[in-house]
Design a protein around this motif. Structure first.
Motif, PDB file in Angstrom:
ATOM      1  N   ASN A 149       0.806  -1.216   0.000  1.00 46.37           N
ATOM      2  CA  ASN A 149       0.000   0.000   0.000  1.00 46.37           C
ATOM      3  C   ASN A 149       0.843   1.272   0.000  1.00 46.37           C
ATOM      4  OD1 ASN A 149      -3.018  -0.822   0.398  1.00 46.37           O
ATOM      5  ND2 ASN A 149      -1.861  -2.180   1.748  1.00 46.37           N
ATOM      6  N   GLY A 150       2.169   1.112  -0.202  1.00 47.46           N
ATOM      7  CA  GLY A 150       3.039   2.264  -0.318  1.00 47.46           C
ATOM      8  C   GLY A 150       3.304   3.019   0.968  1.00 47.46           C
ATOM      9  N   VAL A 151       3.090   2.363   2.121  1.00 45.66           N
ATOM     10  CA  VAL A 151       3.298   3.048   3.406  1.00 45.66           C
ATOM     11  C   VAL A 151       4.299   2.281   4.263  1.00 45.66           C
ATOM     12  CG1 VAL A 151       1.111   4.291   3.508  1.00 45.66           C
ATOM     13  CG2 VAL A 151       1.195   1.913   4.285  1.00 45.66           C
ATOM     14  N   GLU A 152       5.308   1.691   3.603  1.00 47.80           N
ATOM     15  CA  GLU A 152       6.266   0.883   4.366  1.00 47.80           C
ATOM     16  C   GLU A 152       7.065   1.709   5.367  1.00 47.80           C
ATOM     17  OE1 GLU A 152       8.039   0.926   0.106  1.00 47.80           O
ATOM     18  OE2 GLU A 152       6.148   1.410   1.082  1.00 47.80           O
ATOM     19  N   SER A 153       7.379   2.963   5.004  1.00 48.81           N
ATOM     20  CA  SER A 153       8.128   3.817   5.939  1.00 48.81           C
ATOM     21  C   SER A 153       7.330   4.053   7.215  1.00 48.81           C
ATOM     22  CB  SER A 153       8.442   5.170   5.295  1.00 48.81           C
ATOM     23  OG  SER A 153       9.365   5.018   4.255  1.00 48.81           O
ATOM     24  N   THR A 154       6.044   4.271   7.055  1.00 49.59           N
ATOM     25  CA  THR A 154       5.187   4.515   8.218  1.00 49.59           C
ATOM     26  C   THR A 154       5.073   3.259   9.067  1.00 49.59           C
ATOM     27  OG1 THR A 154       3.942   6.045   6.844  1.00 49.59           O
ATOM     28  CG2 THR A 154       2.970   5.445   8.941  1.00 49.59           C
ATOM     29  N   MET A 155       4.989   2.097   8.418  1.00 48.37           N
ATOM     30  CA  MET A 155       4.890   0.852   9.182  1.00 48.37           C
ATOM     31  C   MET A 155       6.200   0.574   9.929  1.00 48.37           C
ATOM     32  SD  MET A 155       3.011  -1.459  10.333  1.00 48.37           S
ATOM     33  CE  MET A 155       1.512  -1.268   9.373  1.00 48.37           C
ATOM     34  N   ILE A 156       7.331   0.887   9.305  1.00 53.70           N
ATOM     35  CA  ILE A 156       8.616   0.750  10.003  1.00 53.70           C
ATOM     36  C   ILE A 156       8.609   1.626  11.251  1.00 53.70           C
ATOM     37  CG2 ILE A 156      11.092   1.245   9.866  1.00 53.70           C
ATOM     38  CD1 ILE A 156      10.898   0.523   6.864  1.00 53.70           C
ATOM     39  N   TRP A 157       8.131   2.840  11.072  1.00 53.27           N
ATOM     40  CA  TRP A 157       8.020   3.778  12.202  1.00 53.27           C
ATOM     41  C   TRP A 157       7.150   3.173  13.305  1.00 53.27           C
ATOM     42  CZ3 TRP A 157       3.511   5.888  14.117  1.00 53.27           C
ATOM     43  CH2 TRP A 157       3.645   6.933  15.035  1.00 53.27           C
ATOM     44  N   ALA A 158       5.986   2.620  12.925  1.00 52.13           N
ATOM     45  CA  ALA A 158       5.053   2.055  13.906  1.00 52.13           C
ATOM     46  C   ALA A 158       5.654   0.846  14.616  1.00 52.13           C
ATOM     47  CB  ALA A 158       3.734   1.680  13.222  1.00 52.13           C
ATOM     48  N   ILE A 159       6.345  -0.009  13.866  1.00 50.68           N
ATOM     49  CA  ILE A 159       6.965  -1.201  14.463  1.00 50.68           C
ATOM     50  C   ILE A 159       8.028  -0.793  15.482  1.00 50.68           C
ATOM     51  CG2 ILE A 159       8.482  -3.162  13.985  1.00 50.68           C
ATOM     52  CD1 ILE A 159       6.957  -3.504  11.312  1.00 50.68           C
ATOM     53  N   GLU A 160       8.852   0.191  15.114  1.00 49.30           N
ATOM     54  CA  GLU A 160       9.895   0.651  16.031  1.00 49.30           C
ATOM     55  C   GLU A 160       9.285   1.296  17.272  1.00 49.30           C
ATOM     56  OE1 GLU A 160      12.452   3.130  13.696  1.00 49.30           O
ATOM     57  OE2 GLU A 160      13.517   1.423  12.803  1.00 49.30           O
ATOM     58  N   LYS A 161       8.209   2.065  17.075  1.00 48.29           N
ATOM     59  CA  LYS A 161       7.534   2.694  18.209  1.00 48.29           C
ATOM     60  C   LYS A 161       6.926   1.623  19.123  1.00 48.29           C
ATOM     61  CE  LYS A 161       6.819   6.981  18.315  1.00 48.29           C
ATOM     62  NZ  LYS A 161       7.534   7.904  19.240  1.00 48.29           N
ATOM     63  N   LEU A 162       6.327   0.622  18.507  1.00 53.15           N
ATOM     64  CA  LEU A 162       5.699  -0.448  19.281  1.00 53.15           C
ATOM     65  C   LEU A 162       6.733  -1.190  20.119  1.00 53.15           C
ATOM     66  CD1 LEU A 162       2.822  -1.538  19.600  1.00 53.15           C
ATOM     67  CD2 LEU A 162       3.332  -3.216  17.832  1.00 53.15           C
ATOM     68  N   LYS A 163       7.913  -1.411  19.549  1.00 55.27           N
ATOM     69  CA  LYS A 163       8.996  -2.067  20.294  1.00 55.27           C
ATOM     70  C   LYS A 163       9.429  -1.211  21.484  1.00 55.27           C
ATOM     71  CE  LYS A 163      10.153  -5.966  18.226  1.00 55.27           C
ATOM     72  NZ  LYS A 163      10.314  -7.240  18.932  1.00 55.27           N
ATOM     73  N   ASN A 164       9.586   0.083  21.246  1.00 49.45           N
ATOM     74  CA  ASN A 164      10.024   0.985  22.316  1.00 49.45           C
ATOM     75  C   ASN A 164       8.990   1.075  23.432  1.00 49.45           C
ATOM     76  OD1 ASN A 164      12.362   1.539  20.892  1.00 49.45           O
ATOM     77  ND2 ASN A 164      11.541   3.374  19.928  1.00 49.45           N
ATOM     78  N   VAL A 165       7.721   1.171  23.034  1.00 51.09           N
ATOM     79  CA  VAL A 165       6.648   1.282  24.022  1.00 51.09           C
ATOM     80  C   VAL A 165       6.511  -0.010  24.828  1.00 51.09           C
ATOM     81  CG1 VAL A 165       4.125   1.342  24.208  1.00 51.09           C
ATOM     82  CG2 VAL A 165       5.319   3.110  22.940  1.00 51.09           C
ATOM     83  N   SER A 166       6.665  -1.148  24.169  1.00 53.73           N
ATOM     84  CA  SER A 166       6.559  -2.437  24.868  1.00 53.73           C
ATOM     85  C   SER A 166       7.588  -2.537  25.982  1.00 53.73           C
ATOM     86  CB  SER A 166       6.733  -3.591  23.874  1.00 53.73           C
ATOM     87  OG  SER A 166       5.716  -3.579  22.899  1.00 53.73           O
TER      88      SER A 166
END
Length: 790
Positions: A149-166
């Motif tokens: 869907n052309g939003v891989e940069s945003t998903m990378i951002w979300a994955i990294e944020k999710l790791k940090n928040v966890s």
């Protein structure tokens, strides 16, 4: 924001409470008059014709494909397709999501068309056999989905944020539940955003809207672990919980986040971290809202928070809560939670959506509270079910929540959705599915106890319901399958990661003990200096990734004796440390800090450093000759491979030095990276494989994995050199710019480098699928490589 907004927020809560009170009276009246019993009895009698199938003569002959014992994601989808049930399964699942999450009526031709299109596309994707065996909801699967869907940069951002928040979530709270909830919220906001997109929208605008939806979904999702779950978890003291609640309340009433001031309590560091995350979230949401939708968001969030707070402060032992006190907060929070998402994406007001969402919410909340009945009971939480269990013997006036649940179902079908047959079928599917799941989870005995309590006042209707629970088929839902799979995946990830880091720490300790080199009896000071220099370099705070990989692969995967492969493990670290010594020299990268302290040439001099590096490469070969428990020809092959690897690493360093000041292409950088870094990873995988006499196909797969993992590792290094923490890294940052090096970050930019790292991450995972055996270790090693902080 101002006093006017605060006043409006309080008034909004008053109006919402009044509306909820009116709705409750309507439901109460319907319940007392038992209108739901004959109406739903008739509905179920019609509904069951499509859900209870009596055996035919053919059914006594065995079919080739039986129903899976467990509803594992892929096997269950394959079973449904084989038995021609997949279309109906997806149809009811997507229809339900359109009703529940998007507030749509199934009678609308537009909704019918949208549901049909989604079902067709979803079925196509589910049955697509492209050899992709990556787990659903893994980081790789989320990245791949976003890339489409052309939003891989945003998903990378979300994955990294999710790791940090966890990492912030304290003990006593469920990390898996928090991750699942945030992902669910992101999906919900994205679904609403897609539904609001106009036909013919440009690709760029669609990408922008999806990007915004993912970020808003993530930021809104944070409120569940960091507000609701935190306040429910009894982690904060009573005083801290009160102060924290006031902080949230003030933010929603005034439209601004108060600064974090002096905190009284033992959880200051935790609250400070959470405050920082929630402030970032609030500012992003605020900056991406229109004024009118921002006000709606604040008001609805205030209603939701206050309703949650009222329920949270109730005590199960208190005997005098009225029915209104029990049910009106449930109506408020369940309806507001869905309204919030609409305001988040600045969707236009929709009267039908408001009505359907408002009436629908309590149905979903009562279903959830029933599913969590025993967990809530153990925690002492007040819900309509737990309170009825506790006090129904002494309180004849208490409404039975199970009866109210069926009353709500009746009201939705016949008053909100105007007796629409499809809507009736979907809602009854969901209701029976919820009871079946509860029975499967809790067992027959406990289920009967619950039914004896909650359904005893409606015996004839209850017998009909229990017959449906026992006999009805085809009531499963795709979102439940996804939820179960997500929980399994996240729990397994968490468990495997703990085991991985325990293994890393344990093996690292063993390796560190065995690395130091003893001095010879000769008294030459130069000899002492070289051995001391080697031990100085080996004593640094190294990650030991390469020897750890070799140890884990050799011992855990190939079954080699750990004492027998210690020489191999030492040789790998000697080779790697030698490469670092050479890399840091003034004639090369001229680094002054390595592994948290001065580099070797700074402590001694350049000549000693060069000689120590050479000494360690020879020491590595000497160690390999000590592999006396293996076939001599195998050891000779290993040494031959090592010699080639060492030579290739030298070529890679030479390429790197020659490239200084030059603008490299991505292909050139990949080549240098492989020779300089990737080949070291390859060696740590291939060497134990050689000793274990692994097949050539397996060695080829390991080489492919090593190539992509090595590049991902190097890209992460390049990113850390720009934005890493010097204290954590143990070396200076910014050295690549200082040395005029082309890096992935300088060629692709930070965002492009992250995307390239994830591309190699996925390619490395795909290489693992080619192995004849599956290793969790390499998968979690890969996760570590892309998420490490040093």
């Amino acid at each position: 924001m101002n006093e006017e907004l605060a006043s409006n927020t309080d008034y909004c809560y008053y109006l919402a409470e009044e509306k909820a009170g009116h709705y409750f009276k309507v439901l109460h009246k319907q319940l007392i008059e038992k209108h739901y019993v004959p109406a739903l009895t008739k509905d179920i009698q019609s509904w069951k014709l499509n859900h209870i199938h009596y055996p035919s003569l053919l059914s006594f002959f065995p079919r080739r494909k039986k129903k899976p014992v467990s509803k594992e994601y892929r096997s269950y989808i394959q079973y449904l397709n084989y038995t021609s049930k997949l279309d109906d399964y997806l149809e009811r699942s997507i229809s339900y999501i359109y009703m529940r999450d998007l507030g749509k009526a199934l009678t609308s031709p537009n909704t019918e068309s949208r549901v049909r299109n989604v079902v067709e596309q979803l079925k196509k994707n589910l049955l697509l056999d492209n050899g992709d065996k990556i787990e659903p909801f893994s980081m790789a699967s989320l990245y791949k989905m976003a890339k489409k869907n052309g939003v891989e940069s945003t998903m990378i951002w979300a994955i990294e944020k999710l790791k940090n928040v966890s990492a912030i979530i304290p003990k006593g709270m469920d990390v898996v539940h928090a991750q699942r909830k945030i992902l669910k919220i992101i999906a919900g906001v994205v679904m609403n955003a897609i539904e609001e997109m106009e036909a013919g929208i440009s690709l760029e605008e669609r990408t922008n809207k999806l990007t915004k939806a993912i970020k808003i979904g993530y930021y809104y999702g944070l409120t569940y672990p960091f507000i609701d779950d935190l306040l429910d978890a009894n982690i904060l003291s009573d005083h801290e919980a009160k102060d924290y609640s006031n902080l949230i309340r003030t933010t929603l009433k005034e439209g601004n986040v108060p600064e974090f001031s002096e905190w009284k309590g033992k959880n200051k560091q935790l609250i400070q971290s959470i405050h920082s995350e929630l402030k970032e979230a609030f500012l992003y949401i605020k900056a991406n809202q229109k004024e009118e939708s921002l006000e709606a968001f604040l008001q609805q969030s205030y209603v939701f928070f206050c309703a949650q707070e009222i329920d949270r402060l109730k005590h199960l032992s208190y005997e005098h809560y009225t029915n209104e006190e029990l049910y009106i907060p449930v109506i408020l929070k369940s309806s507001a939670s869905r309204q919030i998402v609409r305001s988040l994406i600045s969707a236009p007001k929709d009267g039908d959506f408001d009505k359907q969402t408002f009436c629908y919410g309590i149905y979903n909340q009562l279903a959830d509270d029933f599913a969590d009945l025993f967990d809530d009971w153990e925690e002492g939480a007040v819900t309509p079910y737990t309170y009825y269990m506790k006090h129904h013997h002494r309180r004849n006036d208490l409404i039975n929540p199970f009866e109210l649940y069926w009353t709500v179902i009746f009201y939705l079908i016949h008053h909100v959705y105007q007796s629409d047959k499809k809507t009736c079928n979907v809602i009854l599917d969901r209701a029976i599915n919820g009871l079946k799941r509860f029975k499967e989870k809790k067992g027959n005995k406990r289920y009967k106890e619950v039914m004896d309590l909650f359904a005893s006042e409606i015996p004839a209707f209850n017998r009909l319901i229990q017959t449906m629970v026992q006999k009805a088929d085809n009531v499963d839902f795709f979102d439940k399958l996804l939820r179960d799979q997500m929980v399994v995946t996240l729990k397994n990830e968490q468990k495997d990661q703990k085991e991985f880091f325990h293994t890393i720490k344990s093996v690292q300790s063993q390796i560190n003990i065995s690395l130091l080199i003893a001095k010879s009896e000769r008294a030459f000071s130069s000899d002492d200096a070289i051995v001391d220099g080697a031990n100085y370099s080996l004593n640094g705070n190294g990650k030991r990734i390469r020897p750890i990989i070799a140890w884990c692969m050799g011992v855990n995967e190939y079954g080699l004796d750990e004492t027998e492969i210690l020489p191999l493990v030492r040789s790998l670290e000697y080779m790697h440390t030698a490469s670092l010594i050479f890399d840091d020299l003034p004639s090369q990268d001229n680094a002054s800090i390595r592994r948290g302290r001065l580099t070797l040439h700074e402590v001694y001099n350049t000549a000693i450093a060069e000689l120590t590096g050479l000494f360690l490469t020879q020491k590595a070969i000497e160690e390999q000759t000590n592999l006396s428990h293996f076939d001599p020809q195998t050891v000779l092959s290993l040494i031959r491979y090592t010699a080639k690897v060492t030579g290739d690493m030298c070529k890679g360093q030479a390429m790197d030095l020659e490239s200084k000041g030059k603008q490299l292409t991505l292909n050139q950088l990949n080549t240098i990276c492989f020779y300089k870094t990737g080949i070291g990873f390859e060696a740590s995988l291939i060497m134990p494989a050689i000793l274990a006499d692994a097949k050539e196909t397996e060695i080829a797969a390991l080489k492919k994995f090593a190539y992509h993992a090595g590049i991902a590792f190097q890209i992460k290094d390049d990113l850390l050199d720009v934005e890493g923490d010097k204290g954590l890294l143990g070396k200076a940052t910014g050295k690549d710019v200082e040395n005029n090096h082309s890096t992935f970050a300088s060629i692709l930019g930070m965002e492009g480098a992250r995307i390239e790292m994830w591309e190699h991450y996925c390619l490395a995972l795909e290489a693992l699928q080619e192995m004849s055996w599956k290793t969790k270790f390499l998968k979690h090693l890969l996760d570590y490589l892309v998420h490490r902080k040093k």
